[in-house]
Design a protein around this motif. Structure first.
Motif, short mmCIF file in Angstrom:
data_model
loop_
_atom_site.label_atom_id
_atom_site.label_comp_id
_atom_site.label_asym_id
_atom_site.label_seq_id
_atom_site.Cartn_x
_atom_site.Cartn_y
_atom_site.Cartn_z
N LYS A 1 6.81 3.13 -15.44
CA LYS A 1 6.01 3.43 -14.35
C LYS A 1 5.38 3.89 -13.58
CE LYS A 1 8.64 8.19 -15.70
NZ LYS A 1 8.80 8.89 -15.88
N GLY A 2 4.38 2.40 -14.03
CA GLY A 2 3.14 2.31 -14.13
C GLY A 2 2.80 0.67 -12.25
N MET A 3 1.77 0.92 -11.49
CA MET A 3 1.84 0.75 -10.22
C MET A 3 1.31 -0.50 -10.84
SD MET A 3 -1.74 2.83 -9.60
CE MET A 3 -3.47 1.65 -10.05
N GLU A 4 0.79 -1.66 -11.38
CA GLU A 4 0.96 -3.02 -11.45
C GLU A 4 1.22 -3.87 -10.95
OE1 GLU A 4 3.69 -3.61 -15.20
OE2 GLU A 4 2.47 -1.81 -14.19
N TYR A 5 2.81 -4.00 -10.24
CA TYR A 5 3.47 -5.16 -10.33
C TYR A 5 2.72 -4.64 -8.53
CZ TYR A 5 7.64 -7.39 -7.98
OH TYR A 5 8.32 -7.81 -7.53
N ILE B 1 0.52 -1.66 -0.05
CA ILE B 1 0.09 0.39 0.05
C ILE B 1 1.35 1.15 0.07
CG2 ILE B 1 -1.94 1.00 1.67
CD1 ILE B 1 -3.03 -1.12 2.34
N ASN B 2 1.85 1.16 0.99
CA ASN B 2 3.04 2.55 1.13
C ASN B 2 3.22 2.38 -0.19
OD1 ASN B 2 3.82 4.21 3.54
ND2 ASN B 2 2.58 2.16 3.60
N ALA B 3 3.91 1.27 -0.89
CA ALA B 3 4.95 1.59 -1.82
C ALA B 3 3.67 2.24 -3.81
CB ALA B 3 5.24 -0.18 -3.08
N LEU B 4 2.40 1.68 -3.34
CA LEU B 4 1.96 1.96 -4.39
C LEU B 4 0.89 3.60 -4.19
CD1 LEU B 4 -1.16 -0.96 -3.84
CD2 LEU B 4 0.25 -0.26 -6.59
N ALA B 5 1.38 4.07 -3.08
CA ALA B 5 1.30 5.73 -2.61
C ALA B 5 2.79 6.45 -3.20
CB ALA B 5 1.16 6.02 -1.28
N VAL B 6 3.74 5.55 -2.94
CA VAL B 6 5.06 6.33 -3.76
C VAL B 6 4.94 5.87 -4.75
CG1 VAL B 6 7.48 6.36 -4.21
CG2 VAL B 6 6.36 5.87 -1.84
N HIS B 7 4.40 5.29 -6.04
CA HIS B 7 4.12 5.64 -7.28
C HIS B 7 3.05 6.45 -8.39
CE1 HIS B 7 6.81 2.79 -9.03
NE2 HIS B 7 7.49 1.91 -7.92
N THR C 1 -1.24 7.12 -8.33
CA THR C 1 -1.54 6.56 -9.77
C THR C 1 -1.25 7.58 -11.50
OG1 THR C 1 -3.42 7.94 -9.07
CG2 THR C 1 -3.30 6.06 -7.90
N GLY C 2 -0.05 7.51 -11.84
CA GLY C 2 -0.04 7.99 -13.26
C GLY C 2 -0.58 7.11 -14.96
N ALA C 3 0.66 6.45 -13.92
CA ALA C 3 0.32 5.31 -15.04
C ALA C 3 0.82 3.75 -14.07
CB ALA C 3 1.16 5.31 -15.62
#
Length: 189
Positions: free
Chosen positions: A128-132, A113-119, A121-123
């Motif tokens: 540069k995406g968040m799918e991983y 969740i923290n990694a998603l917040a850092v990345h 939701t731009g892509a």
């Protein structure tokens, strides 16, 4: 006319056969699938944790990861790097082994969740995406809710609540992981 003795020697009518009792479906495929998912997910996340902690696999170690955490707004970057590294390493190894699965899954989910917040939701797609991170978080949450399956160390622990899948225990663990992730994000500011 038939004699009584002839009638008495006739074979008695057989009772209809009892219906076969249905057997429970085999869970061996489910357990094998959960084991495969736990091993791949857990070891992948644990490897990421060792990048943060020890600089293994091309990682930055505590100091390099700490500088990254500071650059994205976390205070005490080295402490946050150690916290993330420990959560990923111990949570990942716990998932792989099926050991304290609800807590291990919650640790991985909270970290992601923290990694998603850092990345952001731009892509959605790499680089540069968040799918991983989203995939790792969803898989960890799913294992937290379903339980580890039969091939897990949880089955031999003296904690009966961990021996079978308990969605309520998984949901409580996930809630804890989400709350701790949210608190960590609040510190980030």
């Amino acid at each position: 006319m038939t004699s009584a003795s002839a009638t008495a020697t006739k074979a008695p009518a057989t009772a209809p056969a009892a219906p076969a009792t249905p057997t429970a479906p085999s869970t061996s495929g489910l357990d094998a699938g959960l084991l495969l998912l736990r091993l791949v997910l857990g070891l992948t996340v644990a490897a990421h944790g060792t990048q943060k902690l020890f600089g293994w696999f091309g990682g930055g170690g505590i100091s390099g990861t700490g500088r990254f955490f500071s650059s994205v707004g976390y205070p005490a970057g080295d402490a946050m790097a150690a916290l993330a590294g420990l959560s990923e390493t111990l949570g990942g190894l716990g998932l792989a082994a099926g050991l304290l699965t609800p807590l291990a899954g919650a640790a991985v989910t909270g970290t992601m969740i923290n990694a998603l917040a850092v990345h952001g939701t731009g892509a959605f797609f790499a680089p540069k995406g968040m799918e991983y991170e989203l995939l790792l978080a969803a898989a960890a949450a799913a294992l937290t809710l379903t339980g580890p399956g039969r091939h897990a160390l949880d089955r031999v622990l003296p904690l009966p609540a961990l021996r079978t899948a308990r969605p309520s225990l998984g949901a409580a663990a996930l809630a804890l992981g989400v709350v701790l992730a949210g608190l960590t994000l609040l510190v980030r500011g």
